[in-house]
Motif scaffolding. Sequence first.
Motif, PDB file in Angstrom:
ATOM      1  N   LEU A  60      -3.648  11.500   4.388  1.00 51.18           N
ATOM      2  CA  LEU A  60      -4.051  10.377   4.059  1.00 51.18           C
ATOM      3  C   LEU A  60      -5.333  10.260   3.095  1.00 51.18           C
ATOM      4  O   LEU A  60      -6.126  11.273   3.551  1.00 51.18           O
ATOM      5  CB  LEU A  60      -4.439   9.621   5.178  1.00 51.18           C
ATOM      6  CG  LEU A  60      -5.097   8.390   5.162  1.00 51.18           C
ATOM      7  CD1 LEU A  60      -4.277   7.151   4.442  1.00 51.18           C
ATOM      8  CD2 LEU A  60      -5.598   7.619   6.434  1.00 51.18           C
ATOM      9  N   GLY A  61      -5.419   9.663   1.973  1.00 50.01           N
ATOM     10  CA  GLY A  61      -6.678   9.778   1.298  1.00 50.01           C
ATOM     11  C   GLY A  61      -7.836   8.908   1.881  1.00 50.01           C
ATOM     12  O   GLY A  61      -8.597   9.307   2.653  1.00 50.01           O
ATOM     13  N   ALA A  62      -7.605   7.593   1.582  1.00 53.81           N
ATOM     14  CA  ALA A  62      -9.044   6.643   2.175  1.00 53.81           C
ATOM     15  C   ALA A  62      -8.230   5.115   2.150  1.00 53.81           C
ATOM     16  O   ALA A  62      -7.242   4.710   1.349  1.00 53.81           O
ATOM     17  CB  ALA A  62     -10.026   6.665   1.188  1.00 53.81           C
ATOM     18  N   ILE A  63      -8.720   4.575   3.102  1.00 52.06           N
ATOM     19  CA  ILE A  63      -8.221   3.011   3.223  1.00 52.06           C
ATOM     20  C   ILE A  63      -9.534   2.135   3.169  1.00 52.06           C
ATOM     21  O   ILE A  63     -10.622   2.535   3.783  1.00 52.06           O
ATOM     22  CB  ILE A  63      -7.425   2.673   4.256  1.00 52.06           C
ATOM     23  CG1 ILE A  63      -6.290   3.395   4.601  1.00 52.06           C
ATOM     24  CG2 ILE A  63      -7.438   1.341   4.824  1.00 52.06           C
ATOM     25  CD1 ILE A  63      -5.299   3.037   3.414  1.00 52.06           C
ATOM     26  N   GLY A  64      -9.712   1.082   2.022  1.00 56.04           N
ATOM     27  CA  GLY A  64     -10.703   0.376   1.932  1.00 56.04           C
ATOM     28  C   GLY A  64     -10.976  -0.085   0.559  1.00 56.04           C
ATOM     29  O   GLY A  64     -10.877   0.943  -0.162  1.00 56.04           O
ATOM     30  N   HIS A  65     -10.941  -1.719   0.318  1.00 56.84           N
ATOM     31  CA  HIS A  65     -10.934  -1.818  -1.114  1.00 56.84           C
ATOM     32  C   HIS A  65     -12.086  -2.848  -1.208  1.00 56.84           C
ATOM     33  O   HIS A  65     -12.002  -3.784  -0.545  1.00 56.84           O
ATOM     34  CB  HIS A  65      -9.756  -2.389  -1.467  1.00 56.84           C
ATOM     35  CG  HIS A  65      -9.331  -2.572  -2.745  1.00 56.84           C
ATOM     36  ND1 HIS A  65      -9.892  -3.725  -3.537  1.00 56.84           N
ATOM     37  CD2 HIS A  65      -8.647  -1.913  -3.707  1.00 56.84           C
ATOM     38  CE1 HIS A  65      -9.489  -3.493  -4.722  1.00 56.84           C
ATOM     39  NE2 HIS A  65      -8.530  -2.669  -4.983  1.00 56.84           N
TER      40      HIS A  65
ATOM     41  N   GLY B  52      -3.799   5.850  -0.785  1.00 53.10           N
ATOM     42  CA  GLY B  52      -4.410   4.731  -0.489  1.00 53.10           C
ATOM     43  C   GLY B  52      -5.524   4.149  -1.549  1.00 53.10           C
ATOM     44  O   GLY B  52      -5.447   4.238  -2.609  1.00 53.10           O
ATOM     45  N   ASP B  53      -6.557   3.965  -1.219  1.00 55.50           N
ATOM     46  CA  ASP B  53      -7.764   3.247  -2.088  1.00 55.50           C
ATOM     47  C   ASP B  53      -8.748   4.238  -2.695  1.00 55.50           C
ATOM     48  O   ASP B  53      -8.867   5.316  -2.372  1.00 55.50           O
ATOM     49  CB  ASP B  53      -8.610   2.398  -1.249  1.00 55.50           C
ATOM     50  CG  ASP B  53      -7.567   1.299  -0.751  1.00 55.50           C
ATOM     51  OD1 ASP B  53      -6.478   0.862  -1.457  1.00 55.50           O
ATOM     52  OD2 ASP B  53      -7.642   0.665   0.437  1.00 55.50           O
ATOM     53  N   GLY B  54      -9.366   3.533  -3.789  1.00 54.50           N
ATOM     54  CA  GLY B  54     -10.383   4.198  -4.280  1.00 54.50           C
ATOM     55  C   GLY B  54     -10.179   5.583  -4.683  1.00 54.50           C
ATOM     56  O   GLY B  54      -9.040   6.104  -5.470  1.00 54.50           O
ATOM     57  N   THR B  55     -11.023   6.513  -4.175  1.00 50.48           N
ATOM     58  CA  THR B  55     -10.973   7.921  -4.636  1.00 50.48           C
ATOM     59  C   THR B  55      -9.924   9.037  -3.817  1.00 50.48           C
ATOM     60  O   THR B  55      -9.548   9.902  -4.168  1.00 50.48           O
ATOM     61  CB  THR B  55     -12.200   8.707  -4.362  1.00 50.48           C
ATOM     62  OG1 THR B  55     -12.593   8.614  -3.032  1.00 50.48           O
ATOM     63  CG2 THR B  55     -13.259   8.462  -5.447  1.00 50.48           C
ATOM     64  N   GLY B  56      -9.212   7.934  -2.858  1.00 51.49           N
ATOM     65  CA  GLY B  56      -8.288   8.647  -1.943  1.00 51.49           C
ATOM     66  C   GLY B  56      -7.134   9.444  -2.677  1.00 51.49           C
ATOM     67  O   GLY B  56      -6.977  10.401  -2.591  1.00 51.49           O
ATOM     68  N   PRO B  57      -6.377   8.892  -3.815  1.00 52.16           N
ATOM     69  CA  PRO B  57      -5.570   9.450  -4.572  1.00 52.16           C
ATOM     70  C   PRO B  57      -5.961  10.686  -5.252  1.00 52.16           C
ATOM     71  O   PRO B  57      -5.305  11.898  -5.096  1.00 52.16           O
ATOM     72  CB  PRO B  57      -5.009   8.367  -5.550  1.00 52.16           C
ATOM     73  CG  PRO B  57      -5.278   7.172  -4.758  1.00 52.16           C
ATOM     74  CD  PRO B  57      -6.521   7.124  -4.059  1.00 52.16           C
TER      75      PRO B  57
ATOM     76  N   ALA C 281     -14.990   5.225  -1.481  1.00 55.71           N
ATOM     77  CA  ALA C 281     -15.992   5.454  -2.460  1.00 55.71           C
ATOM     78  C   ALA C 281     -15.857   4.649  -3.810  1.00 55.71           C
ATOM     79  O   ALA C 281     -15.675   5.420  -4.854  1.00 55.71           O
ATOM     80  CB  ALA C 281     -16.121   7.105  -2.756  1.00 55.71           C
ATOM     81  N   PRO C 282     -15.718   3.398  -3.856  1.00 51.72           N
ATOM     82  CA  PRO C 282     -15.132   2.758  -4.915  1.00 51.72           C
ATOM     83  C   PRO C 282     -16.033   3.129  -6.138  1.00 51.72           C
ATOM     84  O   PRO C 282     -15.460   3.225  -7.260  1.00 51.72           O
ATOM     85  CB  PRO C 282     -15.203   1.465  -4.637  1.00 51.72           C
ATOM     86  CG  PRO C 282     -15.571   1.151  -3.213  1.00 51.72           C
ATOM     87  CD  PRO C 282     -16.022   2.572  -2.583  1.00 51.72           C
TER      88      PRO C 282
ATOM     89  N   VAL D 190     -15.304  12.990 -10.207  1.00 46.12           N
ATOM     90  CA  VAL D 190     -16.442  13.462  -9.836  1.00 46.12           C
ATOM     91  C   VAL D 190     -16.488  13.641  -8.277  1.00 46.12           C
ATOM     92  O   VAL D 190     -17.380  14.324  -7.687  1.00 46.12           O
ATOM     93  CB  VAL D 190     -17.635  12.691 -10.083  1.00 46.12           C
ATOM     94  CG1 VAL D 190     -17.798  12.650 -11.946  1.00 46.12           C
ATOM     95  CG2 VAL D 190     -17.573  11.462  -9.434  1.00 46.12           C
ATOM     96  N   ILE D 191     -15.489  12.956  -7.374  1.00 46.97           N
ATOM     97  CA  ILE D 191     -15.776  13.231  -6.137  1.00 46.97           C
ATOM     98  C   ILE D 191     -15.375  14.446  -5.500  1.00 46.97           C
ATOM     99  O   ILE D 191     -14.442  15.137  -6.064  1.00 46.97           O
ATOM    100  CB  ILE D 191     -14.557  11.921  -5.302  1.00 46.97           C
ATOM    101  CG1 ILE D 191     -14.851  11.586  -3.948  1.00 46.97           C
ATOM    102  CG2 ILE D 191     -13.115  12.188  -5.499  1.00 46.97           C
ATOM    103  CD1 ILE D 191     -16.028  10.645  -3.717  1.00 46.97           C
TER     104      ILE D 191
END
Length: 368
Positions: A72-77, A11-16, A299-300, A307-308
Motif C-alpha cells: 500500500l502507498g498512502a491513503i488520504g486526499h 492510493g493517494d498523493g505520493t503513494g503511487p 504528502a499532497p 521528490v518524495i
Amino acid sequence: MKSYNIAVIGGDGTGPEVVREAVKVLEAASPKFDLKLHYTYYDLGGARYLRTKEILPDSILQELRQFPAILLGAIGHPEVRPGILEKGILLRLRFELEQYINLRPVKLYDPRFCPLKDKTPEDIDFVVIRENNEGLYTGSGGFVFKNTPNEIALQSSINTRRGVERCIQFAFELAEKRRAGKPWKGLSAADLAAGKKSQLTLCGKTNVLTFAFDLWERVFHMVGNKGFPTVKRDYAHVDATTMWFVKSPEIFDVIVTDNMFGDIITDLGAMVQGGMGIAAGGNINPQGASMFEPIGGSAPKYTGQNVINPLAAICAGQMMLDFLGEHDAAQAIENAVIKVTREKIKSLAAGKMGYSTSQIGDLVAQSL
Ligand code: IPM
Ligand code: MN
C-alpha cells in the motif's frame, strides 16, 4: 522458483510514486533469489471516491482477502473530508482482514539523519508492536445532545481479552526470535545470568487507564508465564516512553502497546530513525492477507514532483518479503537501503535527497 501474488494499492498523493519504486526494487531482487512476484493493481483512494463515490467496494475487499500480501502507498486526499478514506479504506482493511498486529521497526541506518545528539545505529534498533484492531480505533462511540451546549461525545476504547492476548502472544514470540536468539545488548549481567535474551516492554498507562491497562498487564504476565523464560518483562507508561525515545532509545528492544498509543509513539519513533521518509510498517494477520506500507501520509504537496523519498515504501516491500518467508531477499533489500542511505543520499527529506524519487529507486536496485 517460488511465486507470490501481490495486491498493490498505490492510493493517494505520493503513494503511487513511492510504490512504483518499491516494485522496481522487488523486481530487481526477485531473479537474484529465484522469486516471481505477480502484481494486481487496485485503484482505491480519493480519486476513485471523488469520481465514483465508491470507497472500498465489497467485491474488491473479497478479492484482497485472497492475496498473501498487499503493498500500500498512502491513503488520504486533501479534497475528501478527513476520516472518510482513512476509516473506509485503511482501517476497514486492517479490521476486516484481521491484521491485528501493526509492526513498526525503528532502526537508525545512519547517524547523520538522527535528530538526537550523540545517538548511533547501535542505540536505535527496536520494534514497536501496535495492536491494530481495537482500542480507540473501532469507531465505537457517539454523541448525546449533539449541537447543544450539553453535548456529550463518547469514544470508547475497546480491549477484548482475545484481542489483547493474541497481540501480546505475537509480541513475546517476536521478542524471542529477534536477533536469532543472540542476546540483546541492553541486558545486565544479572539478566544474562538469569537466562534472558531479549526484552519486551509493555507500554501503557496503568496509573490512569485502570481498566484497560489492568487487562493488558494481567494478560502480559499470563502470556509471559506460559512459556517465554528468555524474555525479560519490562513496563513503561506511555508518557515516559516518549521521554525515553528521546533520552535513551537504547533501553528498548521490543515494545507492545495499544492502538492509539502505538499510533502516537511510532511517529516519534519514525523521527528518531530519520523521519517519515524511511519509516515502514506491516499490518499483519499471521494467518492471512497482510498489508505493508510506508507509515508517512500521502504528502499532497509533493505529489507528482518526483521528490518524495521512496525508501519507506522500499522498506515496506522488504518487510513484505520477510513476512512471506523470503528472508534472504529481504535482507538483501535492507542492505541495499543501508548502503544508499549511508553512501549516497544527502537527506531523507522530500526534495533534499540530492536525487529524485526514481533515482533513489534505481540506486537501491543497483546496490542489490
Ligand atoms: C497510521 C496513520 C493512520 C492511523 C491514519 C491515517 C488513520 O496515522 O497508520 O499510523 O491512525 O493508524
Ligand atoms: Mn499514525
